[in-house]
Design an enzyme around this catalytic site. Structure first.
Site, PDB file in Angstrom:
ATOM      1  N   HIS A  23      -7.380  -6.146   0.678  1.00 25.15           N
ATOM      2  CA  HIS A  23      -6.014  -5.066   0.749  1.00 25.15           C
ATOM      3  C   HIS A  23      -5.353  -5.559   2.031  1.00 25.15           C
ATOM      4  O   HIS A  23      -5.464  -5.324   3.251  1.00 25.15           O
ATOM      5  CB  HIS A  23      -6.710  -3.612   0.800  1.00 25.15           C
ATOM      6  CG  HIS A  23      -5.484  -2.716   0.980  1.00 25.15           C
ATOM      7  ND1 HIS A  23      -4.855  -2.336  -0.237  1.00 25.15           N
ATOM      8  CD2 HIS A  23      -5.100  -1.827   2.046  1.00 25.15           C
ATOM      9  CE1 HIS A  23      -3.952  -1.256   0.194  1.00 25.15           C
ATOM     10  NE2 HIS A  23      -4.010  -1.085   1.545  1.00 25.15           N
ATOM     11  N   LYS A  53       4.022   1.958  -2.536  1.00 25.64           N
ATOM     12  CA  LYS A  53       4.291   3.160  -3.418  1.00 25.64           C
ATOM     13  C   LYS A  53       5.682   3.508  -3.115  1.00 25.64           C
ATOM     14  O   LYS A  53       6.442   3.741  -3.973  1.00 25.64           O
ATOM     15  CB  LYS A  53       3.428   4.474  -3.060  1.00 25.64           C
ATOM     16  CG  LYS A  53       1.915   4.305  -3.014  1.00 25.64           C
ATOM     17  CD  LYS A  53       1.072   5.456  -2.399  1.00 25.64           C
ATOM     18  CE  LYS A  53       0.044   5.379  -1.592  1.00 25.64           C
ATOM     19  NZ  LYS A  53      -1.349   4.689  -2.502  1.00 25.64           N
ATOM     20  N   TRP A  66     -10.039  -0.336  -4.853  1.00 25.58           N
ATOM     21  CA  TRP A  66      -9.702   1.148  -4.681  1.00 25.58           C
ATOM     22  C   TRP A  66      -8.018   1.391  -5.035  1.00 25.58           C
ATOM     23  O   TRP A  66      -7.611   2.367  -5.479  1.00 25.58           O
ATOM     24  CB  TRP A  66      -9.597   1.214  -2.918  1.00 25.58           C
ATOM     25  CG  TRP A  66      -9.230   2.627  -2.301  1.00 25.58           C
ATOM     26  CD1 TRP A  66      -8.127   2.639  -1.507  1.00 25.58           C
ATOM     27  CD2 TRP A  66      -9.959   3.670  -2.097  1.00 25.58           C
ATOM     28  NE1 TRP A  66      -8.297   3.992  -1.006  1.00 25.58           N
ATOM     29  CE2 TRP A  66      -9.380   4.789  -1.471  1.00 25.58           C
ATOM     30  CE3 TRP A  66     -10.957   4.101  -3.129  1.00 25.58           C
ATOM     31  CZ2 TRP A  66      -9.763   5.857  -1.191  1.00 25.58           C
ATOM     32  CZ3 TRP A  66     -11.561   5.536  -2.855  1.00 25.58           C
ATOM     33  CH2 TRP A  66     -10.890   6.226  -1.817  1.00 25.58           C
ATOM     34  N   SER A 119       0.758  -1.258   0.029  1.00 24.76           N
ATOM     35  CA  SER A 119       0.108   0.062  -0.074  1.00 24.76           C
ATOM     36  C   SER A 119       0.814   1.372   0.095  1.00 24.76           C
ATOM     37  O   SER A 119       1.542   1.278  -0.990  1.00 24.76           O
ATOM     38  CB  SER A 119      -0.877  -0.132   0.937  1.00 24.76           C
ATOM     39  OG  SER A 119      -2.105   0.752   0.858  1.00 24.76           O
TER      40      SER A 119
HETATM   41  C1  GTR Z   1      -5.606   4.378   2.171  1.00 25.30           C
HETATM   42  C2  GTR Z   1      -4.923   5.169   0.982  1.00 25.30           C
HETATM   43  C3  GTR Z   1      -4.406   4.441  -0.041  1.00 25.30           C
HETATM   44  C4  GTR Z   1      -3.379   3.311   0.595  1.00 25.30           C
HETATM   45  C5  GTR Z   1      -3.782   2.834   2.061  1.00 25.30           C
HETATM   46  C6  GTR Z   1      -2.880   2.192   2.865  1.00 25.30           C
HETATM   47  O1  GTR Z   1      -6.151   5.008   3.021  1.00 25.30           O
HETATM   48  O2  GTR Z   1      -5.933   5.882   0.405  1.00 25.30           O
HETATM   49  O3  GTR Z   1      -3.594   5.058  -1.044  1.00 25.30           O
HETATM   50  O4  GTR Z   1      -1.914   3.935   0.633  1.00 25.30           O
HETATM   51  O5  GTR Z   1      -4.530   3.657   2.750  1.00 25.30           O
HETATM   52  O6  GTR Z   1      -1.427   2.436   2.786  1.00 25.30           O
HETATM   53  O7  GTR Z   1      -3.113   1.241   3.493  1.00 25.30           O
END
Ligand code: GTR
Length: 430
Positions: A410, A271, A359, A267
């Protein structure tokens, strides 16, 4: 555009920029029938909740991606040498100016191994804790801790994975008192890899504002190598810097093969892992798990997390220019995320998605990898085509890149790690 092509484009199966009819003018026969498709039940649920973001391919706008090989002056590089001399530095500079900001000038790092436990993991590994201190020529310093579990009894230096842990320590506990599927260190070590980790928040807090920044590296070098508020480094840049400092250490540890170190993140950490591998060519491999917007997914698709949304919720992750530009159109960004993967070429790049994580835009994550192809091609490495997104739970590895979309949501899971390790084994010829 004919009807079939229109359908394919709408289905996101071909990026508009990359549409080329095969020889003879035949359109590919229904690639929509194969490969991963978003779960219609999930889409219906999101629809019922009237979610204001794009989660259907039909709503993806037409877009054209920047040509990774075309220089700002309009000419196109055609060789690896010209890529390395001209377009790679130009691309890197664009990402620094428009997305993640500039890191500070190189610092000198010093390492102190503060603890060694040769009987970690029930005797299977040696745990080292390391204090990493960086200093600039003016005497400003910043220090943070990392840990590494190195398999015992290896015949020579072992390859390694560095995890950027943005979650609580318990998610990646080097003492192994707490075990969490997020970092299956026993499995990593069991496969002959060193498992290194640092807490992202030790380098820069995952919060906005000067108070949050006070204890982190951005308090020491606030602007990095850029201008505050414009192209100064953000939190993702700071974490990527941290990953490179851990690599600095690993390259001094005789038990680790410093030429075979991969960087992994999930996540926001994913990045970061891509950005770290893009900048630091000493990383042999960059692995992004569910990294989504600002990570592997294409910004121009607008699918999943909106660019303006991430800029509002997490402005401090990026540079000021990225946040400001998010009020406009993604088409105006001089780069898109396929070029981030291009910066990793010809080294290894692995992108992982999760089926329920719309997402993060699984297809957009795959397409970034696919559209990095022109850069890998300079090194004669093949990359899957845009219409080759594999089905669920079916990793696709080609040349130096790999991709999978796994069942579930996720998260970073033992399944993901298993595939990263398979990929690394192949990349390193193990
Ligand atoms: C969320 C964000 C994502 C992702 C995520 C995470 O809130 O919108 O871009 O980075 O967090 O890091 O778990």
């Amino acid at each position: 555009m004919n009807r079939i092509r229109r359908t394919l484009v709408a289905a996101g199966l071909v990026a508009v920029a990359a549409v080329t009819a095969p020889a003879g003018g035949q359109e590919p026969a229904k690639p929509a029938a194969r490969g991963w498709q978003p779960d219609p039940k999930l889409q219906a649920t999101l629809e019922a909740q009237k979610k204001p973001w794009v989660y259907r391919e039909e709503s993806v706008p037409k877009y054209a991606l920047p040509d990774p090989l075309r220089l700002a002056d309009g000419t196109r590089v055609a060789t690896a040498a010209d890529w390395e001399a001209k377009r790679r530095p130009e691309t890197l500079a664009l990402f620094r100016k428009h997305v993640y900001g500039h890191p500070p000038a190189p610092t000198a790092a010093r390492f102190a191994v503060t603890e060694t436990d040769p009987k970690a993991m029930g005797g299977k590994a040696t745990l080292k804790r390391v204090r990493i201190a960086s200093a600039d020529p003016a005497g400003k310093t910043f220090a943070f801790d990392a840990a590494v579990l190195i398999p015992n009894g290896a015949k020579g230096p072992v390859p390694a994975f560095v995890l950027i842990n943005h979650r609580a320590v318990g998610s990646a506990d080097p003492t192994r008192r707490e075990k969490n599927d997020f970092w299956p260190a026993e499995a990593i070590v069991g496969r002959g890899y060193a498992a290194a980790v640092f807490q992202a928040a030790d380098v820069d807090a995952d919060k906005n504002g000067p108070e949050a920044r006070a204890g982190g590296v951005r308090a020491v070098w606030p602007a990095g190598g850029g201008t505050l508020g414009e192209d100064s480094w953000g939190t993702l840049g700071a974490w990527a810097w941290g990953a490179s400092r851990v690599l600095d250490y690993l390259r001094t540890d005789a038990a680790v093969d410093g030429a075979k170190v991969g960087v992994v993140g999930h996540s926001r950490g994913g990045k970061t892992a891509l950005w770290a591998a893009a900048q630091d060519e000493r990383f042999a491999l960059g692995v992004s798990n569910d990294s989504g917007r600002g990570g592997a997914s294409l910004t121009r698709r607008g699918f999943g997390e909106p660019w303006a949304g991430i800029s509002k919720s997490f402005p401090y992750w990026f540079c000021g220019a990225y946040v400001k530009a998010s009020a406009g159109k993604a088409d105006d960004l001089p780069v898109d995320q396929h070029q981030l993967i291009g910066l990793i070429a010809p080294r290894g790049a692995y992108v992982a998605s999760a089926d329920q994580d719309l997402w993060a835009d699984p297809r957009g994550e795959f397409l970034s990898l696919a559209h990095s192809a022109p850069v890998y091609a300079l090194y004669k490495h093949p990359v899957p085509a845009a219409d080759e997104m594999p089905p669920l739970d079916t990793p696709l590895v080609r040349g130096r890149v790999g991709y999978h979309v796994r069942t579930g949501g996720h998260n970073l899971t033992p399944y993901d790690w298993d595939k990263f390790l398979d990929f690394a084994d192949r990349l390193y010829g193990r």
